[in-house]
Scaffold this motif. Sequence first.
Motif, PDB file in Angstrom:
ATOM      1  N   ARG A 250       0.793  -1.223   0.000  1.00  0.00           N
ATOM      2  CA  ARG A 250       0.000   0.000   0.000  1.00  0.00           C
ATOM      3  C   ARG A 250       0.827   1.275   0.000  1.00  0.00           C
ATOM      4  NH1 ARG A 250      -2.685  -1.724  -2.441  1.00  0.00           N
ATOM      5  NH2 ARG A 250      -4.765  -2.580  -2.184  1.00  0.00           N
ATOM      6  N   GLN A 251       1.929   1.317   0.663  1.00  0.00           N
ATOM      7  CA  GLN A 251       2.722   2.538   0.724  1.00  0.00           C
ATOM      8  C   GLN A 251       4.081   2.314   0.067  1.00  0.00           C
ATOM      9  OE1 GLN A 251       1.592   5.454   1.812  1.00  0.00           O
ATOM     10  NE2 GLN A 251      -0.380   4.463   2.195  1.00  0.00           N
TER      11      GLN A 251
ATOM     12  N   SER B 126       1.494   9.515   0.684  1.00  0.00           N
ATOM     13  CA  SER B 126       0.453   8.677   0.086  1.00  0.00           C
ATOM     14  C   SER B 126       0.923   7.929  -1.156  1.00  0.00           C
ATOM     15  CB  SER B 126      -0.754   9.545  -0.292  1.00  0.00           C
ATOM     16  OG  SER B 126      -0.366  10.554  -1.204  1.00  0.00           O
TER      17      SER B 126
ATOM     18  N   GLU C  60       2.009   5.248  -3.558  1.00  0.00           N
ATOM     19  CA  GLU C  60       1.846   3.792  -3.557  1.00  0.00           C
ATOM     20  C   GLU C  60       2.641   3.228  -4.718  1.00  0.00           C
ATOM     21  OE1 GLU C  60      -1.747   0.502  -4.043  1.00  0.00           O
ATOM     22  OE2 GLU C  60      -2.194   2.584  -3.546  1.00  0.00           O
TER      23      GLU C  60
ATOM     24  N   HIS D  64     -11.360   6.435 -10.462  1.00  0.00           N
ATOM     25  CA  HIS D  64     -10.058   7.079 -10.287  1.00  0.00           C
ATOM     26  C   HIS D  64      -9.753   7.859 -11.562  1.00  0.00           C
ATOM     27  CE1 HIS D  64      -9.623   4.507  -6.798  1.00  0.00           C
ATOM     28  NE2 HIS D  64      -8.445   5.048  -6.514  1.00  0.00           N
TER      29      HIS D  64
ATOM     30  N   GLN E 271      -9.608  10.254  -6.626  1.00  0.00           N
ATOM     31  CA  GLN E 271     -10.609   9.226  -6.359  1.00  0.00           C
ATOM     32  C   GLN E 271     -11.931   9.942  -6.116  1.00  0.00           C
ATOM     33  OE1 GLN E 271      -9.869   6.780  -2.946  1.00  0.00           O
ATOM     34  NE2 GLN E 271     -11.612   5.443  -3.323  1.00  0.00           N
TER      35      GLN E 271
ATOM     36  N   GLN F  25      -7.012  12.515  -3.122  1.00  0.00           N
ATOM     37  CA  GLN F  25      -6.034  12.519  -4.202  1.00  0.00           C
ATOM     38  C   GLN F  25      -5.063  11.370  -3.962  1.00  0.00           C
ATOM     39  OE1 GLN F  25      -2.633  15.455  -4.869  1.00  0.00           O
ATOM     40  NE2 GLN F  25      -4.100  16.169  -6.421  1.00  0.00           N
ATOM     41  N   LYS F  26      -4.781  10.607  -5.002  1.00  0.00           N
ATOM     42  CA  LYS F  26      -3.905   9.452  -4.892  1.00  0.00           C
ATOM     43  C   LYS F  26      -2.660   9.660  -5.744  1.00  0.00           C
ATOM     44  CE  LYS F  26      -6.701   6.943  -2.304  1.00  0.00           C
ATOM     45  NZ  LYS F  26      -7.200   5.644  -2.772  1.00  0.00           N
ATOM     46  N   HIS F  27      -1.541   9.121  -5.256  1.00  0.00           N
ATOM     47  CA  HIS F  27      -0.280   9.190  -5.984  1.00  0.00           C
ATOM     48  C   HIS F  27       0.254   7.771  -6.148  1.00  0.00           C
ATOM     49  CE1 HIS F  27      -0.702  13.078  -3.953  1.00  0.00           C
ATOM     50  NE2 HIS F  27      -0.012  13.600  -4.948  1.00  0.00           N
TER      51      HIS F  27
END
Length: 527
Positions: free
Chosen positions: A8-9, A36, A38, A271, A290, A300-302
């Motif tokens: 996950r990270q 954040s 991944e 996404h 997302q 917000q995802k990275h």
Amino acid sequence: MTRLLKRRQFIQGTIGAAASIGLSNLRAQAHKFHQSDEYIEALVIGSGFGGGVASLRLGEAGIETIVLERGRRWNITDAGNTFSPYDKPDGRAAFLNPTSLFFNAGAPIDIYTGILSGKIAVGNTISALNGAGVGGTSLVYGGITYQPPERFFYQVFPNSIKYSELDSIYYPRVRSILKATPIPDDILQSPYYLSSSIFLEQAAKAGLKTRKIPIAFDWDIVRQEIAGKKKPSIISGQYYYGAESGAKNSVDRNYLKMAEKTGYVEIRPLHVVTEISEFRDKLYRVVCNQINEKGEVLAQKHFICRYLFLAAGSIGTTELLVRAREERTLPRLSYQIGFGWGTNADSVTTVISNKQTNPTFGTPGVVAIEHFDNPIAPVLLEPFPVPSVPQGAAIILGQGITKPEGYFTYNASTKSTDLFWPSTSPNNQKLAKAIQYTYQLINQANGTSLAGPPDFSSTGHPLGGAVIGQVCDTYGQVYGYRNLFIVDGSLIPASSACVNPSLTIAALAERSMDRFLNDIGKHYRRW
């Protein structure tokens, strides 16, 4: 999916990255990571034909992969209430748009992550439509799986792509997975396909060549529709927003399903990718929002990945690359990005006959007129059932070979792109004359007429924008960027050689993935 859920990270999962970039160097750069971030070995943006192919082949190779899809999953229910109806469209009909885009276009609807998305060119010269959801445009297409003739293929594609290789390996492979076969005679001869039968009769009288096209449908389910055991979908022409009966073999039901079963592929709907950038020498960072089904941003995802595959379609992929070039997140990108776009010469025409035609029933393209020896330009015609068409009328979809005259520009004020399409260019005028010539032959032989001239104002087959030989090599690898690939319709220069493009998009993606996996071959070690 436990293999993926354990990673996950990025900072917590750096063992694999350290294998190639050096643990000490990685620690020295750790301050540059977002908390954040991944890490994933391969990232696929988009889940249509190209994304489906890439996902499956990566999963089969044991490469941990995440697929980012802007739309939602469309799970077909026994109640037959998954998709928006044509006559009363609701939010399910359009992706985050206040009005419907196709049937009953302009009707107010709720803002929702619906199944159809579009982009209108500057000056309203063209409206380009594509799918949104797990399965991409395969959710909204008519199942038409059409192989182009070789002589037209080389009018569009470079000689370095061997048609014989596609013909012997990749076209058959895609057809086998999509389970695309021609319409059985018992279904074609049913009242639901009367307009297609009449279409064949009219073509014969005009001396025009016809053929039955492989269609990615489960014909046994279509028979169940006819017998009243399944909700009418295919036989009622209710296919464009998805088929409630489950008869359409869209990509979510084969390629993506098979990919998820490998245990190495995770699909993340809702996404929306906003940025792609280079991260160090051999890695890429992807930023996305997302969202929920109303389009509200939840987070917000990275993502950091080693292998990045762009499969967001002609419009989506081109926009991402144009933005990355102009905002200097991928500064070495070619200035040819954004050019070479086209419509596959899509047109819609209404033919008026004195016969009962059942014009709203059946699906498009089960049969076709191949007027490839048209003296002006080659023409393909396919029946195109549309709701609310009166008896005695038939809607026909035309296609041809468009020149790559469209282009995208970057709009700095909106941080988006503008699309330009020269609808009245000499070549587009030539295509209009060619298709009118074919209709003239049909009308003279059958006593039919046209309700109006062919309408070229919309396309369901947007192609180009990141063209083979200009932006990427013939296997889709982007010039100047190792391990960045294009596997969708954006690499096709404006036309799929006079036929529907889905089969060629998927076949080229299969070819690209074979080369990619062969290249990494023995050098790849799963971490």
